[in-house]
Enzyme design. Sequence first.
Site, PDB file in Angstrom:
ATOM      1  N   CYS A 135      15.236   1.038  12.163  1.00  0.00           N
ATOM      2  CA  CYS A 135      14.373   2.060  11.560  1.00  0.00           C
ATOM      3  C   CYS A 135      13.184   1.425  10.813  1.00  0.00           C
ATOM      4  CB  CYS A 135      15.188   3.005  10.683  1.00  0.00           C
ATOM      5  SG  CYS A 135      14.329   4.562  10.377  1.00  0.00           S
ATOM      6  N   HIS A 247      19.624   4.690  14.016  1.00  0.00           N
ATOM      7  CA  HIS A 247      20.552   4.031  13.079  1.00  0.00           C
ATOM      8  C   HIS A 247      21.944   3.852  13.686  1.00  0.00           C
ATOM      9  CE1 HIS A 247      18.324   4.087   9.236  1.00  0.00           C
ATOM     10  NE2 HIS A 247      17.673   5.073   9.798  1.00  0.00           N
ATOM     11  N   GLU A 249      24.342   2.042  12.666  1.00  0.00           N
ATOM     12  CA  GLU A 249      25.380   1.843  11.637  1.00  0.00           C
ATOM     13  C   GLU A 249      25.874   3.153  11.032  1.00  0.00           C
ATOM     14  OE1 GLU A 249      22.213   1.464  11.185  1.00  0.00           O
ATOM     15  OE2 GLU A 249      21.807   2.634   9.398  1.00  0.00           O
TER      16      GLU A 249
END
Length: 354
Positions: A135, A247, A249
Amino acid sequence: MKTFLILLAFFALFSSNNALVCETKPSLKINNRPVIGVLAQRYWGSFKQYSKGYSYIAASYVKYLESAGARVVPIFVSEDYEYYKKLMKQINGLLLPGGNNYVGNSEYSDAALTLWKLSIQANTNDDYFPVWGTCLGFEMILFAQANQTDYLTKCESNDVALPLNFTRENIQNSKMFAEINPQLLKILKNEKVTVNYHHNCMTYTNFTKARLDEFFDVLSTNEDVTGLQFISTIEAKKYPIYGVQFHPEKNAYEFIVNSNHRNTPHSFNSILTTQYFANFFVNETRKNFHCFKTQLAENKALIYNFNTEFTGISGKGSFDELYFFKISPSTKTKSSFIISVLLCLTNMLFTVFF
Ligand SMILES: *[C@@H]1O[C@H](CO)[C@@H](O)[C@H](O)[C@H]1NC(C)=O
Ligand SMILES: *[C@@H]1O[C@H](CO)[C@@H](O)[C@H](O)[C@H]1NC(C)=O
Ligand SMILES: *[C@@H]1O[C@H](CO)[C@@H](O)[C@H](O)[C@H]1NC(C)=O
Ligand SMILES: *[C@@H]1O[C@H](CO)[C@@H](O)[C@H](O)[C@H]1NC(C)=O
């Protein structure tokens, strides 16, 4: 007896804490103890006691890397060049996380540019040094490679989960997706498993204008809510440098729900994609052989020295758990020290001569 104890203490010190821990032997083809540096950034959130003078790292990035067999060292902002240079020689890879700091105008940006230059230097000198940007980190990589010009376009893709639109049929020919199995590839292509939280996009037009196409291959694109096409996955052609606008994660580690966070996927299939990206990057860092001189030095640098705060308890913000670090006043203290010395000297001169 005393001498014996002292000897014993010395022995203990040298055999444990001061033993060489790194696997730098040239014969080793794989480093199974990778340590990854994750860059902090200034905290602008609503958790009161950290609202002034703190930087943070979201624990999701740490857990993500740890889940794939790496350990994490926090990289602080506002440190001097020597700090970053020294740290780079000790870590096996770098992750530039997402967040809400500015590309081109923040302590995060300054530190990332220094780390970027050092990473390029290492890779140019055949020192395989993997870098990953997520990001904001992805945008930072683009900014750094575009000679610090901002080529981003305003767009709207906040809290939107999407499948990846791969740029070619045989995406397994890329480095990032070389190890992907057909089922997971199908999931990435068809299911909303990559979550976007951004208001800036890199278009093909600007990407080409910035000559970023000479350095990176585009592996996937997506569209924002208005249909604007943006680049969502890149990898450097010659270097182990990777970036994703989404993202990976969050699927496994961010469960906060509020008006800005409703659509992070947590399905079993979405977790498989999180695990794939983590495994891929940590695999890359196993090919680097930087190391700390001693186990003690390594231990002192690891994020295990810090505790997380459950910031998600308020229901506000973007993160369940954060690590906080007091921003070191070292550089500022140094310059203010010099200023006060100068003031003192001028005072003395004034007293002597007038
Ligand atoms: C990037 O593209 C947008 C149009 O989408 C344009 O307004 C902007 O100026 C471009 N940036 C640069 C540096 O060319
Ligand atoms: C950035 O700088 C390098 C080296 O000076 C140059 O080769 C490259 O063309 C520049 N890129 C852009 C987009 O201006
Ligand atoms: C996927 O990419 C192709 C090629 O750029 C484009 O024509 C298509 O509209 C894209 N679809 C989506 C849903 O992003
Ligand atoms: C990581 O490396 C292992 C061992 O070489 C390999 O089996 C696995 O497929 C790799 N995973 C990814 C995602 O690259």
